[in-house]
Motif scaffolding. Structure first.
Motif, PDB file in Angstrom:
ATOM      1  N   HIS A  60       2.162 -13.876 -26.221  1.00  0.00           N
ATOM      2  CA  HIS A  60       3.262 -13.113 -25.641  1.00  0.00           C
ATOM      3  C   HIS A  60       3.021 -12.924 -24.147  1.00  0.00           C
TER       4      HIS A  60
ATOM      5  N   GLN B 174       6.135  -2.053 -27.930  1.00  0.00           N
ATOM      6  CA  GLN B 174       6.220  -3.372 -28.546  1.00  0.00           C
ATOM      7  C   GLN B 174       4.890  -4.127 -28.427  1.00  0.00           C
TER       8      GLN B 174
ATOM      9  N   TRP C 141      -0.514  -9.778 -34.720  1.00  0.00           N
ATOM     10  CA  TRP C 141      -1.157 -11.007 -34.243  1.00  0.00           C
ATOM     11  C   TRP C 141      -2.336 -11.392 -35.123  1.00  0.00           C
TER      12      TRP C 141
ATOM     13  N   GLN D  97       3.110  -6.075 -31.421  1.00  0.00           N
ATOM     14  CA  GLN D  97       2.703  -7.474 -31.335  1.00  0.00           C
ATOM     15  C   GLN D  97       1.216  -7.629 -31.642  1.00  0.00           C
TER      16      GLN D  97
END
Length: 253
Positions: free
Chosen positions: A174, A241, A249, A245
Motif C-alpha cells: 500500500h 485504514q 496483511w 491494512q
C-alpha cells in the motif's frame, strides 16, 4: 532488534506465566467453557494448543539449524483436568529443558524469516514468553478472573510482536506509511511500512510524523496487536485504514 530481557529472565518468565496459565485453567468451572478471546476454542483446546506448541518448539530448538520444522505431536490428550494439566506442565518443562541445553545463540528453524527477530533459541524464548502471556489472559478470561499483566513484560511484548510479526523485507503493498504506538507507561515505537518492507524501532524525537498512531497502556497495546482488543479500545489518531491494512496483511517471505 529492540532490547529484551536476559535469556535467563525469559526462561523464568515462561515458567512463571505457565504456572499462572495452569492456575487459571484449574480455576475454571469446566474444560468445556468457551474462550471469549478465541471464539472457536474451548478451554481444553486452548490447553492443547499451548502445550502442543511448547513441545513443538522444544523439538525445534533441540534440532538446531534446519530447513523445516519437525511434525507436531498428534497424541490424544487426557480429558480429565488434573491429567491434562500434568501433561501441560510436562510440555512446558520439555521446552525449558531444550532452551537451557541449547543456550541463547543456538540457531534453529523459525517461521518469522528474515526480519528483525533472530532465528535462534533467544528469539524462540522471547516469542514463547508472550505466547504464554497472552494465552494466560485467554484462560483467565474464560475462568472469569483476569489478572493485570506486569507493565515491563507487556512493554517487551509489544516490542517482540513488532520485531517478529511486523518485521519483514516483503514490500508493503500500500502507500508508504508510518505507525506510532505509544504506551502510557512511557515507551513508544515506530513502524515504517514502505517498498523495503516493514521495520520496527523505538520512537525517537526525530522520527517521521505518524500516518496513524495508537495510544494505550502497554497491556492494552499488547492485547490489541495480538487481536484481543480493537482500535476502539485505544486512543487513535490519523488514518485508521493503515491499521486495517496492517491487520489484514499477510506478507510472503
Amino acid at each position: 532488534m529492540t532490547e529484551s530481557p536476559e535469556y535467563s529472565a525469559l526462561l523464568q518468565l515462561i515458567d512463571e506465566r505457565s504456572a499462572a496459565f495452569r492456575s487459571a485453567v484449574a480455576a475454571a468451572p469446566s474444560l468445556d467453557v468457551p474462550v471469549p478471546s478465541c471464539p472457536e476454542w474451548t478451554l481444553f483446546e486452548l490447553v492443547q494448543h499451548l502445550g502442543t506448541g511448547q513441545r513443538w518448539w522444544a523439538a525445534i530448538v533441540a534440532a538446531g539449524p534446519a530447513e523445516a520444522p519437525p511434525a507436531k505431536d498428534a497424541a490424544e490428550l487426557p480429558r480429565e483436568p488434573e491429567a491434562l494439566l500434568a501433561w501441560y506442565a510436562e510440555s512446558n518443562e520439555l521446552l525449558l529443558s531444550a532452551l537451557r541445553e541449547a543456550g541463547p545463540e543456538r540457531e534453529c528453524w523459525v517461521w518469522w524469516g528474515a526480519g528483525v527477530s533472530p532465528a535462534n533459541a533467544r528469539g524462540v524464548a522471547r516469542r514463547r514468553v508472550h505466547e504464554v502471556l497472552v494465552h494466560t489472559y485467554d484462560a483467565q478470561l474464560a475462568a472469569g478472573d483476569v489478572q493485570p499483566m506486569s507493565a515491563d513484560v507487556a512493554i517487551d511484548g509489544v516490542a517482540e510482536f513488532l520485531d517478529t510479526c511486523n518485521s519483514t523485507p516483503t514490500a508493503w503493498p500500500h502507500e508508504a506509511a508510518t505507525v506510532h504506538y505509544h504506551a502510557t507507561e512511557g515507551r513508544s515505537w515506530l513502524l515504517t511500512l514502505d517498498g523495503t518492507g516493514a521495520w520496527p524501532a523505538p520512537l525517537t524525537d526525530d522520527a517521521a510524523p505518524a500516518s496513524a498512531s495508537a495510544t494505550g497502556t502497554a497491556e492494552q497495546l499488547l492485547l490489541f496487536v495480538w487481536g484481543r482488543l480493537t482500535l476502539s479500545d485505544l486512543k487513535t489518531e490519523g488514518d485508521q485504514q493503515v491499521f486495517e491494512q496492517l491487520i489484514a496483511w499477510e506478507p510472503e517471505e
